[in-house]
Design a protein around this motif. Sequence first.
Motif, mmCIF file in Angstrom:
data_model
loop_
_atom_site.group_PDB
_atom_site.id
_atom_site.type_symbol
_atom_site.label_atom_id
_atom_site.label_comp_id
_atom_site.label_asym_id
_atom_site.label_seq_id
_atom_site.Cartn_x
_atom_site.Cartn_y
_atom_site.Cartn_z
ATOM 1 N N SER A 42 0.828 -1.205 0.000
ATOM 2 C CA SER A 42 0.000 0.000 0.000
ATOM 3 C C SER A 42 0.860 1.252 0.000
ATOM 4 C CB SER A 42 -0.938 0.000 1.216
ATOM 5 O OG SER A 42 -1.846 -1.080 1.167
ATOM 6 N N HIS A 43 1.966 1.204 0.739
ATOM 7 C CA HIS A 43 2.848 2.364 0.831
ATOM 8 C C HIS A 43 3.839 2.431 -0.329
ATOM 9 C CE1 HIS A 43 1.460 2.260 5.067
ATOM 10 N NE2 HIS A 43 1.602 3.560 4.985
ATOM 11 N N LYS A 44 4.383 1.277 -0.709
ATOM 12 C CA LYS A 44 5.427 1.273 -1.723
ATOM 13 C C LYS A 44 4.875 1.396 -3.145
ATOM 14 C CE LYS A 44 9.008 0.786 0.974
ATOM 15 N NZ LYS A 44 10.109 1.772 1.017
ATOM 16 N N LYS A 45 3.721 0.794 -3.386
ATOM 17 C CA LYS A 45 3.170 0.793 -4.740
ATOM 18 C C LYS A 45 1.820 1.491 -4.826
ATOM 19 C CE LYS A 45 5.589 -3.281 -6.485
ATOM 20 N NZ LYS A 45 5.443 -4.543 -7.261
ATOM 21 N N ALA A 46 1.417 2.102 -3.718
ATOM 22 C CA ALA A 46 0.149 2.841 -3.677
ATOM 23 C C ALA A 46 -1.027 1.977 -4.105
ATOM 24 C CB ALA A 46 0.240 4.094 -4.544
ATOM 25 N N LEU A 47 -0.997 0.702 -3.739
ATOM 26 C CA LEU A 47 -2.112 -0.190 -4.056
ATOM 27 C C LEU A 47 -3.216 -0.008 -3.027
ATOM 28 C CD1 LEU A 47 -0.219 -3.492 -4.989
ATOM 29 C CD2 LEU A 47 -1.017 -1.666 -6.506
ATOM 30 N N ASP A 48 -4.452 0.031 -3.470
ATOM 31 C CA ASP A 48 -5.596 0.174 -2.570
ATOM 32 C C ASP A 48 -6.305 -1.174 -2.467
ATOM 33 O OD1 ASP A 48 -7.832 0.835 -1.116
ATOM 34 O OD2 ASP A 48 -8.129 2.766 -2.115
ATOM 35 N N PHE A 49 -5.883 -1.970 -1.495
ATOM 36 C CA PHE A 49 -6.414 -3.323 -1.362
ATOM 37 C C PHE A 49 -7.891 -3.325 -0.985
ATOM 38 C CE2 PHE A 49 -1.930 -4.223 -1.256
ATOM 39 C CZ PHE A 49 -1.836 -5.483 -1.824
ATOM 40 N N ALA A 50 -8.337 -2.315 -0.284
ATOM 41 C CA ALA A 50 -9.731 -2.268 0.124
ATOM 42 C C ALA A 50 -10.666 -2.205 -1.082
ATOM 43 C CB ALA A 50 -9.977 -1.087 1.050
ATOM 44 N N LEU A 51 -10.174 -1.613 -2.185
ATOM 45 C CA LEU A 51 -11.003 -1.473 -3.378
ATOM 46 C C LEU A 51 -10.785 -2.591 -4.392
ATOM 47 C CD1 LEU A 51 -10.747 2.386 -4.000
ATOM 48 C CD2 LEU A 51 -12.554 1.107 -2.823
ATOM 49 N N MET A 52 -9.813 -3.456 -4.140
ATOM 50 C CA MET A 52 -9.532 -4.554 -5.079
ATOM 51 C C MET A 52 -10.584 -5.650 -4.966
ATOM 52 S SD MET A 52 -5.485 -5.386 -4.906
ATOM 53 C CE MET A 52 -4.252 -4.113 -5.023
ATOM 54 N N ASN A 53 -10.827 -6.334 -6.084
ATOM 55 C CA ASN A 53 -11.647 -7.542 -5.985
ATOM 56 C C ASN A 53 -10.812 -8.660 -5.384
ATOM 57 O OD1 ASN A 53 -10.157 -8.938 -8.079
ATOM 58 N ND2 ASN A 53 -11.304 -7.753 -9.605
ATOM 59 N N SER A 54 -11.449 -9.716 -4.977
ATOM 60 C CA SER A 54 -10.778 -10.800 -4.260
ATOM 61 C C SER A 54 -9.650 -11.417 -5.075
ATOM 62 C CB SER A 54 -11.790 -11.883 -3.880
ATOM 63 O OG SER A 54 -12.787 -11.360 -3.032
ATOM 64 N N GLU A 55 -9.866 -11.570 -6.371
ATOM 65 C CA GLU A 55 -8.861 -12.223 -7.210
ATOM 66 C C GLU A 55 -7.590 -11.393 -7.308
ATOM 67 O OE1 GLU A 55 -8.359 -13.942 -11.794
ATOM 68 O OE2 GLU A 55 -10.336 -13.327 -11.041
ATOM 69 N N ASP A 56 -7.724 -10.101 -7.562
ATOM 70 C CA ASP A 56 -6.541 -9.240 -7.645
ATOM 71 C C ASP A 56 -5.829 -9.137 -6.305
ATOM 72 O OD1 ASP A 56 -7.035 -8.801 -10.304
ATOM 73 O OD2 ASP A 56 -8.051 -6.878 -9.999
ATOM 74 N N PHE A 57 -6.611 -9.059 -5.242
ATOM 75 C CA PHE A 57 -6.048 -9.019 -3.887
ATOM 76 C C PHE A 57 -5.152 -10.236 -3.673
ATOM 77 C CE2 PHE A 57 -6.980 -7.379 0.553
ATOM 78 C CZ PHE A 57 -6.067 -8.194 1.212
ATOM 79 N N ALA A 58 -5.705 -11.411 -3.928
ATOM 80 C CA ALA A 58 -4.964 -12.655 -3.694
ATOM 81 C C ALA A 58 -3.741 -12.747 -4.596
ATOM 82 C CB ALA A 58 -5.874 -13.856 -3.904
ATOM 83 N N ASP A 59 -3.866 -12.308 -5.852
ATOM 84 C CA ASP A 59 -2.748 -12.397 -6.790
ATOM 85 C C ASP A 59 -1.568 -11.547 -6.329
ATOM 86 O OD1 ASP A 59 -4.046 -14.162 -8.421
ATOM 87 O OD2 ASP A 59 -4.703 -12.672 -9.891
ATOM 88 N N ASN A 60 -1.837 -10.347 -5.843
ATOM 89 C CA ASN A 60 -0.764 -9.473 -5.359
ATOM 90 C C ASN A 60 -0.036 -10.082 -4.170
ATOM 91 O OD1 ASN A 60 -0.497 -6.642 -6.677
ATOM 92 N ND2 ASN A 60 -2.709 -6.982 -6.620
ATOM 93 N N ILE A 61 -0.793 -10.677 -3.245
ATOM 94 C CA ILE A 61 -0.182 -11.301 -2.067
ATOM 95 C C ILE A 61 0.621 -12.536 -2.472
ATOM 96 C CG2 ILE A 61 -0.618 -12.329 0.184
ATOM 97 C CD1 ILE A 61 -1.231 -9.345 0.029
ATOM 98 N N LYS A 62 0.051 -13.343 -3.349
ATOM 99 C CA LYS A 62 0.736 -14.548 -3.822
ATOM 100 C C LYS A 62 2.073 -14.210 -4.464
ATOM 101 C CE LYS A 62 -1.442 -17.232 -6.557
ATOM 102 N NZ LYS A 62 -2.388 -17.668 -7.622
ATOM 103 N N GLU A 63 2.074 -13.216 -5.322
ATOM 104 C CA GLU A 63 3.292 -12.847 -6.035
ATOM 105 C C GLU A 63 4.369 -12.391 -5.060
ATOM 106 O OE1 GLU A 63 5.980 -12.321 -9.029
ATOM 107 O OE2 GLU A 63 3.995 -13.272 -9.155
ATOM 108 N N PHE A 64 3.989 -11.572 -4.103
ATOM 109 C CA PHE A 64 4.958 -11.035 -3.151
ATOM 110 C C PHE A 64 5.513 -12.137 -2.248
ATOM 111 C CE2 PHE A 64 6.499 -8.792 0.564
ATOM 112 C CZ PHE A 64 7.067 -7.636 0.041
ATOM 113 N N CYS A 65 4.673 -13.094 -1.896
ATOM 114 C CA CYS A 65 5.052 -14.121 -0.910
ATOM 115 C C CYS A 65 5.668 -15.370 -1.525
ATOM 116 C CB CYS A 65 3.837 -14.503 -0.062
ATOM 117 S SG CYS A 65 3.280 -13.175 1.031
ATOM 118 N N LYS A 66 6.018 -15.325 -2.797
ATOM 119 C CA LYS A 66 6.619 -16.501 -3.443
ATOM 120 C C LYS A 66 7.840 -17.042 -2.695
ATOM 121 C CE LYS A 66 5.158 -16.196 -8.278
ATOM 122 N NZ LYS A 66 5.585 -15.930 -9.684
#
Length: 370
Positions: free
Chosen positions: A134-158
């Motif tokens: 949220s701070h580094k890439k200015a992503l607004d997770f509260a407004l994301m749909n579930s699929e995009d939310f999960a994809d961002n977390i998955k990618e980061f946590c590889k």
Amino acid sequence: MGDSDPSTALSALGSAVVRMLNTDKTSPLARRFATHGVPPEPNQNLTISEAVNGLRRSALIGKLAGKTLAPGVLSGATDEDTIERASSVLSVYFEEVRVANPTRWEAGRDAYIAVNPGVRAHLSVVAEVVSYLSHKKALDFALMNSEDFADNIKEFCKPIFTFIKKASDDEVRVRFARRFGEGGVKEYTYHLMQILTQTHSDFGSEEFQRWVEQSTSEKIDEVNQFLMKLAERLTNYVIDTLKKVHGTHRLASDEQAFWEIGVESERIRRNAFEAQQRDKARRKPKEAYLNIVDLAEIVKQPNNWDHFEHVFKNPLPGERSGQKYYISWIQTFNELRNIAAHKNQLKTYTDEDLEFVEWLRTEVHPKVPA
């Protein structure tokens, strides 16, 4: 859910999310939670209450804000939407944990992955990743749909999933075994976060960064040794002085004079005796079981103070003048000594703590006879 008490409402919402994960056949956590009154299967070692606690602490589905319940990044417009959104995102995340090493996942507590501290730690990591992105890439997770939310977390946590897949059993055990209580959950969390810093070097809170720094710091090892040695020297000094002043001869009670006269507190004497009795392997004389806080009470006795004042009377910087004893420093010293004694657990020193250690080194240590 929807209770007028926000804490009750949050717990109920968390419970509904966890139960959804437990009953949804497509969830990696399906049938992994023990059910009250039903004998658990070997891999049903998770408890709903612990997962709910993890959800509450992560603030993913909301947090208490005074007398209201503030939404989290996994919150929906209604409680039902929150349950659907949270269970969907968390199912995707924990499916990545599962498929990384299905054998470890199914082994339950024996493999240290699908365990209560682990589930709670992963929830905390998801929350930290959300904060970071949220701070580094200015992503607004509260407004994301579930699929995009999960994809961002998955990618980061590889890196975490890769570690679970490829690490040896010994590596997994060193990082994740024997994690109990709130401190254990936090330490498990920090070990997961440390894996992520290998790819994202600036990831993690200030507290986590301090933990990483102190975990490998030679300076901290030296501080630990100094505090433990000072505690030993102070204890030995007090005992030796009591023996010189009051003697070691036996009184009518059959106690030695230094113990009965020099230590007037029955509570202190009783606690030392009980600690001695519990130490069945390496039992020492009961005076060896005095703790640092006990010393403060002992040296303040009217029949003792004159013999200890020159060592124990140490005003802290800025401390109010005109006091008789000036031994408030002992309480802080005791707290830091406890950190040194449990250096393998999740305990770190603040900058203020390290400044206090330097004060001990210059003001107190030189006064204590070697």
